[in-house]
Design an enzyme around this catalytic site. Structure first.
Site, PDB file in Angstrom:
ATOM      1  N   GLY A 243      33.573  32.797  43.239  1.00 22.98           N
ATOM      2  CA  GLY A 243      33.727  32.082  44.503  1.00 22.98           C
ATOM      3  C   GLY A 243      34.445  30.755  44.448  1.00 22.98           C
ATOM      4  O   GLY A 243      34.800  30.193  45.486  1.00 22.98           O
ATOM      5  N   GLU A 279      31.163  34.945  37.313  1.00 25.08           N
ATOM      6  CA  GLU A 279      32.112  35.985  37.713  1.00 25.08           C
ATOM      7  C   GLU A 279      33.320  35.439  38.476  1.00 25.08           C
ATOM      8  O   GLU A 279      33.639  35.920  39.569  1.00 25.08           O
ATOM      9  CB  GLU A 279      31.428  37.001  38.645  1.00 25.08           C
ATOM     10  N   PRO A 280      34.024  34.469  37.950  1.00 23.21           N
ATOM     11  CA  PRO A 280      35.174  33.972  38.693  1.00 23.21           C
ATOM     12  C   PRO A 280      36.326  34.980  38.682  1.00 23.21           C
ATOM     13  O   PRO A 280      36.533  35.672  37.685  1.00 23.21           O
ATOM     14  CB  PRO A 280      35.570  32.710  37.915  1.00 23.21           C
ATOM     15  N   GLY A 281      37.021  35.064  39.785  1.00 25.31           N
ATOM     16  CA  GLY A 281      38.230  35.892  39.835  1.00 25.31           C
ATOM     17  C   GLY A 281      39.396  34.971  40.154  1.00 25.31           C
ATOM     18  O   GLY A 281      40.182  34.565  39.298  1.00 25.31           O
ATOM     19  N   TYR A 322      43.847  37.459  56.535  1.00 24.83           N
ATOM     20  CA  TYR A 322      42.924  36.320  56.720  1.00 24.83           C
ATOM     21  C   TYR A 322      43.619  35.105  57.334  1.00 24.83           C
ATOM     22  O   TYR A 322      43.049  34.006  57.300  1.00 24.83           O
ATOM     23  CB  TYR A 322      42.352  35.873  55.363  1.00 24.83           C
ATOM     24  N   CYS A 348      57.327  46.803  59.910  1.00 26.63           N
ATOM     25  CA  CYS A 348      57.442  46.925  61.355  1.00 26.63           C
ATOM     26  C   CYS A 348      56.155  46.629  62.091  1.00 26.63           C
ATOM     27  O   CYS A 348      55.595  47.484  62.775  1.00 26.63           O
ATOM     28  CB  CYS A 348      57.955  48.312  61.698  1.00 26.63           C
ATOM     29  N   GLU A 349      55.621  45.448  61.910  1.00 24.11           N
ATOM     30  CA  GLU A 349      54.564  44.963  62.791  1.00 24.11           C
ATOM     31  C   GLU A 349      54.542  43.439  62.760  1.00 24.11           C
ATOM     32  O   GLU A 349      54.909  42.825  61.749  1.00 24.11           O
ATOM     33  CB  GLU A 349      53.203  45.568  62.465  1.00 24.11           C
ATOM     34  N   TYR A 377      44.327  38.561  44.272  1.00 25.50           N
ATOM     35  CA  TYR A 377      44.323  39.305  45.533  1.00 25.50           C
ATOM     36  C   TYR A 377      45.729  39.405  46.128  1.00 25.50           C
ATOM     37  O   TYR A 377      45.905  39.428  47.349  1.00 25.50           O
ATOM     38  CB  TYR A 377      43.330  38.674  46.534  1.00 25.50           C
TER      39      TYR A 377
HETATM   40  N1  LLP Z   1      31.664  38.641  42.140  1.00 23.96           N
HETATM   41  C1  LLP Z   1      31.502  39.464  43.189  1.00 23.96           C
HETATM   42  C2  LLP Z   1      30.284  40.264  43.287  1.00 23.96           C
HETATM   43  C3  LLP Z   1      32.509  39.547  44.168  1.00 23.96           C
HETATM   44  O1  LLP Z   1      32.340  40.342  45.216  1.00 23.96           O
HETATM   45  C4  LLP Z   1      33.685  38.758  44.039  1.00 23.96           C
HETATM   46  C5  LLP Z   1      34.751  38.817  45.036  1.00 23.96           C
HETATM   47  C6  LLP Z   1      33.806  37.929  42.909  1.00 23.96           C
HETATM   48  C7  LLP Z   1      32.771  37.881  41.983  1.00 23.96           C
HETATM   49  C8  LLP Z   1      35.013  37.074  42.668  1.00 23.96           C
HETATM   50  O2  LLP Z   1      35.187  36.127  43.664  1.00 23.96           O
HETATM   51  P1  LLP Z   1      36.297  34.957  43.468  1.00 23.96           P
HETATM   52  O3  LLP Z   1      35.865  34.140  42.289  1.00 23.96           O
HETATM   53  O4  LLP Z   1      37.600  35.619  43.248  1.00 23.96           O
HETATM   54  O5  LLP Z   1      36.235  34.206  44.744  1.00 23.96           O
HETATM   55  N2  LLP Z   1      40.513  39.537  49.104  1.00 23.96           N
HETATM   56  C9  LLP Z   1      39.906  38.259  49.391  1.00 23.96           C
HETATM   57  C10 LLP Z   1      38.813  37.916  48.414  1.00 23.96           C
HETATM   58  C11 LLP Z   1      37.700  38.936  48.323  1.00 23.96           C
HETATM   59  C12 LLP Z   1      36.655  38.608  47.296  1.00 23.96           C
HETATM   60  C13 LLP Z   1      35.745  39.754  47.068  1.00 23.96           C
HETATM   61  N3  LLP Z   1      34.715  39.523  46.105  1.00 23.96           N
HETATM   62  C14 LLP Z   1      40.993  37.185  49.425  1.00 23.96           C
HETATM   63  O6  LLP Z   1      42.169  37.499  49.215  1.00 23.96           O
HETATM   64  O7  LLP Z   1      40.705  36.023  49.704  1.00 23.96           O
END
Ligand code: LLP
Length: 426
Positions: A243, A279-281, A322, A348-349, A377
């Protein structure tokens, strides 16, 4: 001057990213394509690992942010694990050399087949999101004669103050279970012969730019852990989710520093000495990525001027989905007057819009542009909408580059499709 992040620098009127001249790169690889800086990703991993020093903590990278095998390999080599949400992500992670004991499985809709597959390879832990899933896990683990480690995903009913579509920790959201329900699971823990229920998990949302929501959620988790331990239920693992937000709009977004984030974790979970999982993404990869695109044409509209790019919403969905802001800059700092454009793709939108009314240096057909902070993402949410092939992905590392996904061939795009020759009845 172009505002750049850590890995970008300027020389003459060219822009360099991780030491690679982007003008020259775009002569070798036709646009649009994604480019990722190895150095920037390593800096993020290193910074977070340093902030966690002294803790029994593992980063489990949220694969969904960017599942390219080369990125997963980079993570695995840096000692990072994986947070997966499907068997596809499991297979990618294993394929990239991620050890199963560093993989955790999250998600509200794990199917029985997916759970069985993850049990077979012996992943580290399941983050369980419903009672039905818990019973399925117990049954499948018993069939396989193994014991599954599990954490309950708590829905702490905390507002993450982020976009509604990426907020997950409110009671109205589909994710996790209430503390009341989790309490019941632990009370009946002894009925689970093949599940070791000894963990807590929380993930309240994505692109969070303040510490307060994290603090609030972790305080609730900490209080619940205390209560469980008092009741004789040991908690050996706390997964604090992902997050952490990043900067999409220079000067406007002020992400929290990794050290401050980890300080909140340390403080909220003081007295807890078990394993920590993060769990950072986005935090690890977003700002390490850019989408390179050329201007196809400048189209004077009735009310607006349009900059039509060769990248589109199928390459980067975030603005259409978003209304997300991404900084967009020309890959050249030759002085030009500022003007205002709606920056759009060829799809085309009307939703195929990267930016509205955006002040930009004047552009012309053929100009190379950079859409910034697209490493998370971006490619992972790409589609072939309008029958546009998936764009290449290129890894950069201190002056060198490697194509880690080539552009999809037309034949690959239509693979699996066929005329309706064989009609059958059910
Ligand atoms: N852990 C869980 C259980 C999750 O569902 C997620 C993301 C993460 C970790 C990683 O979150 P992060 O650190 O990346 O914020 N497509 C959207 C974001 C969707 C996130 C879904 N879950 C966007 O482009 O903003």
């Amino acid at each position: 001057m172009i505002k750049t992040n850590d890995a970008t620098s300027e020389q003459a009127d060219h822009l360099f990213f991780d030491g690679v001249d982007l003008q020259l790169l775009a002569q070798r690889i036709p646009t649009p394509f994604h480019a990722y800086s190895t150095t920037a990703i390593r800096q993020r991993i290193g910074g977070l690992q340093a902030a966690m020093s002294g803790l029994d903590a593992t980063i489990c990278y949220a694969v969904k942010a960017n599942p390219n095998l080369a990125i997963l390999q980079l993570m695995a080599n840096a000692g990072v694990g994986a947070d997966i949400v499907s068997v596809g992500e499991l297979r990618r992670s294993l394929h990239a050399g991620m050890p199963p004991e560093r993989i955790v499985f999250s998600g509200v809709g794990k199917s029985a087949d997916e759970i069985a597959g993850a049990l077979t390879v012996g992943i580290h832990r399941f983050n369980v999101e419903s009672h039905d899933e818990l019973l399925t896990l117990q049954q499948l683990a018993r069939t396989q004669g193994v014991t599954a480690r599990a954490a309950v995903r708590i829905n702490p009913d905390v507002d993450a103050h982020t976009h509604a579509k990426i907020s997950t920790g409110k009671s109205e959201n589909k994710f996790g279970v209430s503390i009341d329900e989790a309490r019941q699971w632990f009370a009946e823990r002894s009925l689970l012969s093949h599940v070791q229920l000894d963990g807590l998990h929380v993930h309240i949302g994505s692109q969070i730019l303040t510490l307060e929501p994290f603090r609030l959620a972790l305080q609730r988790v900490a209080a619940f852990r205390h209560e469980l331990e008092q009741a004789g239920h040991p908690v050996n693992s706390i997964d604090v989710g992902g997050g952490l937000g990043v900067c999409y709009r220079a000067g406007e977004d002020h992400p929290v520093a990794a050290a401050d984030y980890v300080a909140v974790i340390r403080e909220a979970l003081a007295g807890y000495h078990g394993r920590l999982l993060l769990e950072p993404g986005r935090y690890l990869v977003a700002e390490a990525g850019v989408l390179l695109t050329r201007v196809i044409r400048v189209k004077p509209g009735i009310e607006r001027q349009f900059l039509v790019l060769d990248a589109a919403m199928n390459d980067l969905q975030r603005p259409s989905l978003y209304d997300a802001w991404h900084d967009i800059v020309p890959v050249s700092d030759e002085p030009r007057p500022l003007t205002t454009y709606d920056i759009v793709g060829p799809v085309c939108e009307t939703g195929d819009t990267f930016a509205r009314n955006r002040a930009m240096p004047e552009c012309m057909a053929g100009d190379l542009l950079l859409i910034k902070a697209t490493g998370a993402y971006g490619a992972s949410m790409a589609s072939t909408y309008n029958s546009r092939p998936l764009a290449p992905e290129v890894l950069l590392n201190q002056g060198r580059y490697a194509v880690v996904r080539r552009r999809q061939h037309f034949e690959e795009m239509i693979a699996g499709e066929q005329p309706a020759r064989h009609w059958e009845t059910t």
